[in-house]
Design a protein around this motif. Structure first.
Motif, short mmCIF file in Angstrom:
data_model
loop_
_atom_site.label_atom_id
_atom_site.label_comp_id
_atom_site.label_asym_id
_atom_site.label_seq_id
_atom_site.Cartn_x
_atom_site.Cartn_y
_atom_site.Cartn_z
N TYR A 100 -6.55 6.77 3.85
CA TYR A 100 -7.47 6.00 4.45
C TYR A 100 -7.12 5.29 5.59
O TYR A 100 -5.74 5.41 5.66
CB TYR A 100 -8.11 4.88 3.25
CG TYR A 100 -6.78 4.12 2.56
CD1 TYR A 100 -6.21 2.90 3.40
CD2 TYR A 100 -6.53 4.52 1.38
CE1 TYR A 100 -5.10 2.33 2.66
CE2 TYR A 100 -5.46 3.80 0.71
CZ TYR A 100 -4.78 2.85 1.33
OH TYR A 100 -3.81 2.09 0.86
N GLN A 104 -5.44 -3.71 10.56
CA GLN A 104 -4.42 -4.59 10.09
C GLN A 104 -4.43 -5.59 11.23
O GLN A 104 -4.16 -5.56 12.42
CB GLN A 104 -3.08 -3.79 10.13
CG GLN A 104 -3.19 -2.88 9.11
CD GLN A 104 -1.74 -2.18 8.82
OE1 GLN A 104 -0.96 -2.02 9.96
NE2 GLN A 104 -1.37 -1.99 7.69
N ASP A 114 -2.68 5.80 0.75
CA ASP A 114 -1.78 5.22 -0.56
C ASP A 114 -0.26 5.68 -0.24
O ASP A 114 0.14 6.58 -0.64
CB ASP A 114 -2.07 5.89 -1.73
CG ASP A 114 -3.56 5.52 -2.21
OD1 ASP A 114 -3.89 4.33 -1.95
OD2 ASP A 114 -4.33 6.16 -2.87
N GLY A 115 0.49 4.81 0.34
CA GLY A 115 1.76 4.99 0.74
C GLY A 115 2.58 5.12 -0.59
O GLY A 115 3.63 5.70 -0.71
N ARG A 116 2.35 4.25 -1.61
CA ARG A 116 3.15 4.06 -2.72
C ARG A 116 2.31 3.95 -3.97
O ARG A 116 2.61 3.39 -4.95
CB ARG A 116 4.14 3.01 -2.58
CG ARG A 116 3.41 1.66 -2.37
CD ARG A 116 4.25 0.55 -2.54
NE ARG A 116 3.82 -0.70 -1.97
CZ ARG A 116 4.23 -1.92 -1.82
NH1 ARG A 116 5.60 -1.89 -2.60
NH2 ARG A 116 3.87 -2.87 -1.50
N ALA A 144 3.33 7.56 3.12
CA ALA A 144 4.43 6.56 3.04
C ALA A 144 4.77 5.86 4.32
O ALA A 144 5.54 5.28 4.44
CB ALA A 144 5.63 6.89 2.01
N ARG A 145 4.44 6.72 5.34
CA ARG A 145 4.85 6.18 6.77
C ARG A 145 6.47 6.30 6.64
O ARG A 145 7.17 7.06 5.94
CB ARG A 145 4.32 5.19 7.14
CG ARG A 145 2.69 5.46 7.27
CD ARG A 145 2.05 4.06 7.81
NE ARG A 145 2.04 2.92 6.81
CZ ARG A 145 1.88 1.62 7.21
NH1 ARG A 145 1.64 1.79 8.43
NH2 ARG A 145 1.45 0.87 6.17
N ALA A 147 8.18 4.14 4.78
CA ALA A 147 8.66 3.16 3.74
C ALA A 147 9.05 4.29 2.51
O ALA A 147 8.78 5.61 2.60
CB ALA A 147 7.85 2.25 3.35
N ARG A 188 15.46 -4.40 -0.37
CA ARG A 188 14.52 -4.94 0.21
C ARG A 188 15.03 -6.25 1.19
O ARG A 188 15.89 -6.84 0.77
CB ARG A 188 13.36 -5.71 -0.49
CG ARG A 188 12.56 -4.83 -1.27
CD ARG A 188 11.27 -4.11 -0.26
NE ARG A 188 10.59 -2.95 -0.86
CZ ARG A 188 10.75 -1.79 -1.08
NH1 ARG A 188 11.90 -1.26 -0.58
NH2 ARG A 188 9.67 -1.13 -1.44
N VAL A 279 -3.70 -10.93 3.05
CA VAL A 279 -3.61 -9.61 4.00
C VAL A 279 -5.03 -9.06 3.89
O VAL A 279 -5.10 -7.89 3.41
CB VAL A 279 -2.67 -8.64 3.55
CG1 VAL A 279 -2.35 -7.84 4.66
CG2 VAL A 279 -1.37 -9.19 2.79
P1 AMP Z 1 -0.35 -3.35 2.15
O1 AMP Z 1 -0.28 -4.29 3.41
O2 AMP Z 1 0.48 -3.42 1.09
O3 AMP Z 1 -1.92 -3.11 1.97
O4 AMP Z 1 0.02 -1.99 2.70
C1 AMP Z 1 -0.31 -1.34 4.28
C2 AMP Z 1 0.35 0.01 3.88
O5 AMP Z 1 1.58 0.38 3.86
C3 AMP Z 1 -0.65 1.00 2.74
O6 AMP Z 1 -0.93 2.32 3.40
C4 AMP Z 1 0.58 1.02 1.91
O7 AMP Z 1 0.52 2.23 0.94
C5 AMP Z 1 1.99 1.11 2.69
N1 AMP Z 1 2.89 0.59 2.14
C6 AMP Z 1 3.42 -0.83 2.00
N2 AMP Z 1 4.67 -0.58 1.05
C7 AMP Z 1 4.87 0.59 1.22
C8 AMP Z 1 6.22 1.18 0.51
N3 AMP Z 1 7.22 0.43 -0.02
N4 AMP Z 1 6.26 2.53 0.49
C9 AMP Z 1 5.25 3.24 1.12
N5 AMP Z 1 4.18 2.82 1.58
C10 AMP Z 1 3.88 1.33 1.67
#
Ligand code: AMP
Ligand code: MG
Length: 538
Positions: A100, A104, A114-116, A144-145, A147, A188, A279
């Motif tokens: 998706y 932001q 879905d990065g995680r 996961a870009r 991260a 972190r 957020v």
């Molecule tokens: P969020 O602001 O938490 O909704 O995250 C925004 C994006 O960053 C989403 O695509 C998440 O899957 C990705 N994301 C946030 N934290 C991580 C992480 N630790 N590892 C991988 N992807 C992440």
């Protein structure tokens, strides 16, 4: 079922009835390697959770387990821990991460995904309901870009407890089945200021009818992948909106109107209980009007509509409490843009967006009438009444939750002086000594108007109490309470996580034994990280 009968345990877990319609009916990414990439013309990529060292159960929500027909003994088993940390798959699971995009902080961010989060599949329970299971923090995915795909205990406790607290408050939300430690450490830098720390890793299993977001549609339109956009919309209609007829322009519009309505309802609930999401990016907006993605959220303590819990958001305050209704509309407008190619006309989409405003206003008025114990919101008197209340709540630091909860204790008497009139509410003031005579005059003037309004309404005080106590919670997941639970959990003591889960099961009940959890924020928490300041670092 007995805890010591592994065979039966296995049966309860292995008899989960998987029906993975999402992966079956929607286009897949042909690449199944777990490598970062842009994923085109697909709704998801298959990916397996990462194995971890030593899963350990911190807590589970028995009500959510029940939705899945899992008994407590099954949830307490070693097998459960292995499965819901992502170490073991059950037959029928087919794990994947969704593609998706999203806006932001008001800017288009391109592909997120879905990065995680790793979806395990969907089950059909004994009542015929469909529930999707999703692990958050179970390792990186192609989305996961840069991260690590992991989550820490701190943010996972917050997600787990808040999902359940919101559900019991009557706020539409995704649910949380379980919270597990991975037995591994995750680095972190909580405030992105060059102070990295190792924290315990954790995984939450989230449960919802579906996890489809506004951004799930936006990504296709942005890429001009209109065929895939149509496939996802039609799938969502069939699966998440089965009461609507088959696809047509008219039905797409009905569908969008319904999303506008359910989003308005969700926001009214947030405003009712003092929840600030923190957020509200379009990738964090559920197509089902569920609260989703608990990150740097917070609960209003002193009533301040300008408050945002998210330090990243502090400069602009885009996601501040009082701006949430506007942001939801802005997000809906982005969804309207995303589905425009299927509709080809702007007027009906604009009309639906207008409908959001109408529904929000109506819902807000009904909600205020309930919070104030009025039979019905009468704009002629009650608009001024609520405007004036807002000013009263902002005079000095006033705890929103306690103020509304105590309002029901006002006793109408003749010739009351200001002090005795305000007395039942004093507990709501963070610094009662701040209340000057002028403040007291303003507060009691409002209280007198309010009491007159109640007298006109003619509800019995018993009836009024019942109504007000059903919408003004006694217990919310105060920021400092979640932090206390985290502090203990990080030291290996999970009792407060479980105690809070229990207290939040009955947020509207008087629980004399749990009075301490209804207290306003103590002074030590005023400026403590995690209590008043949060970040997206999770
Ligand atoms: P969020 O602001 O938490 O909704 O995250 C925004 C994006 O960053 C989403 O695509 C998440 O899957 C990705 N994301 C946030 N934290 C991580 C992480 N630790 N590892 C991988 N992807 C992440
Ligand atoms: Mg998100």
């Amino acid at each position: 079922m007995k805890a010591d009968n592994p065979r039966q345990l296995a049966k309860s877990l292995t008899s989960l009835n998987f029906d993975n319609r999402f992966v079956r009916e929607l286009p897949a990414d042909p690449d199944s390697s777990n490598q970062l990439r842009q994923v085109h013309r697909a709704c998801y990529s298959r990916v397996w959770p990462t194995q971890v060292a030593a899963p350990q159960l911190v807590a589970y929500a028995a009500e959510v387990a029940e939705l899945l027909n899992l008994e407590p003994a099954a949830c307490e088993s070693e097998e459960f821990a292995q499965i819901f940390v992502g170490n073991r798959l059950l037959p029928g699971m087919d794990p994947y991460a969704c593609c998706y995009g999203g806006h932001q902080f008001g800017n288009w961010a391109g592909q997120l995904g879905d990065g995680r989060a790793i979806n395990l599949g969907e089950i059909i329970n004994q009542q015929g309901q469909r529930w999707a299971l999703q692990l958050k923090g179970a390792g990186p995915t192609p989305y996961a870009r840069r991260a690590d795909g992991l989550a820490v205990l701190r943010s996972s406790v917050r997600e787990f407890l808040c999902s359940e607290a919101m559900h019991h408050l009557g706020v539409p939300t995704t649910r949380a089945l379980s919270l597990l430690l991975t037995g591994e450490l995750v680095t972190r830098d909580m405030f992105y200021d060059g102070h990295p720390k190792e924290e315990p890793g954790a995984v939450v299993c989230r449960v919802a009818p579906s996890f489809t977001r506004f951004g799930s549609f936006q990504i296709f339109t942005w890429r001009n992948e209109i065929e895939q956009l149509r496939q996802l919309v039609d799938y969502t209609l069939r699966t998440d909106f089965p009461h609507l007829a088959g696809p047509s322009i008219g039905v797409y519009l009905q569908w969008f109107e319904e999303i506008c309505r359910s989003t308005a309802t969700m926001i009214v609930h947030w405003m009712r209980v003092g929840f600030v999401h923190g957020v509200m990016n379009t990738d964090n907006m559920s197509i089902l009007g569920l609260t989703i993605d608990y990150g740097p959220y917070g609960w209003l303590e002193d009533y301040n509509p300008d408050w945002t819990p998210n330090t990243t958001d502090a400069p602009g305050g885009r996601y501040r409490f009082g701006n949430q209704p506007q942001v939801a509309l802005w997000n809906l407008a982005q969804l309207a843009n995303a589905i425009y190619p299927l509709i080809g006309q702007t007027e009906p989409l604009e009309a639906a967006l207008q409908l959001y405003g109408v529904c929000y206003k109506q819902g807000w008025q009904e909600m205020m009438a309930q919070k104030l114990g009025l039979k019905k919101f009468e704009p002629a008197t009650d608009l001024a009444l609520s405007d004036e209340l807002e000013k009263v709540l902002r005079l000095v630091e006033t705890d929103m939750t306690i103020f509304y909860r105590k309002l029901v204790d006002l006793v109408p008497q003749d010739d009351q002086d200001d002090d005795s009139l305000i007395a039942p509410l004093l507990d709501a003031y963070y610094q009662p000594e701040e209340l000057t005579d002028s403040h007291k005059r303003q507060i009691s003037a409002w209280l007198r108007t309010y009491l007159k309004r109640l007298a006109q309404d003619g509800l019995s005080s018993a009836e009024r109490r019942k109504r007000m106590n059903a919408v003004n919670p006694k217990y919310v997941l105060r920021n400092y309470l979640a932090q206390l639970a985290i502090d203990k959990a990080e030291a290996g003591d999970y009792s407060l996580v479980n105690d809070l889960l229990q207290v939040m099961r009955h947020p509207y009940a008087e629980q004399p034994e749990n009075e301490e959890f209804a207290r306003k924020r103590p002074e030590w928490a005023r400026h403590r990280a995690g209590c008043s300041m949060l970040s997206c670092s999770s």
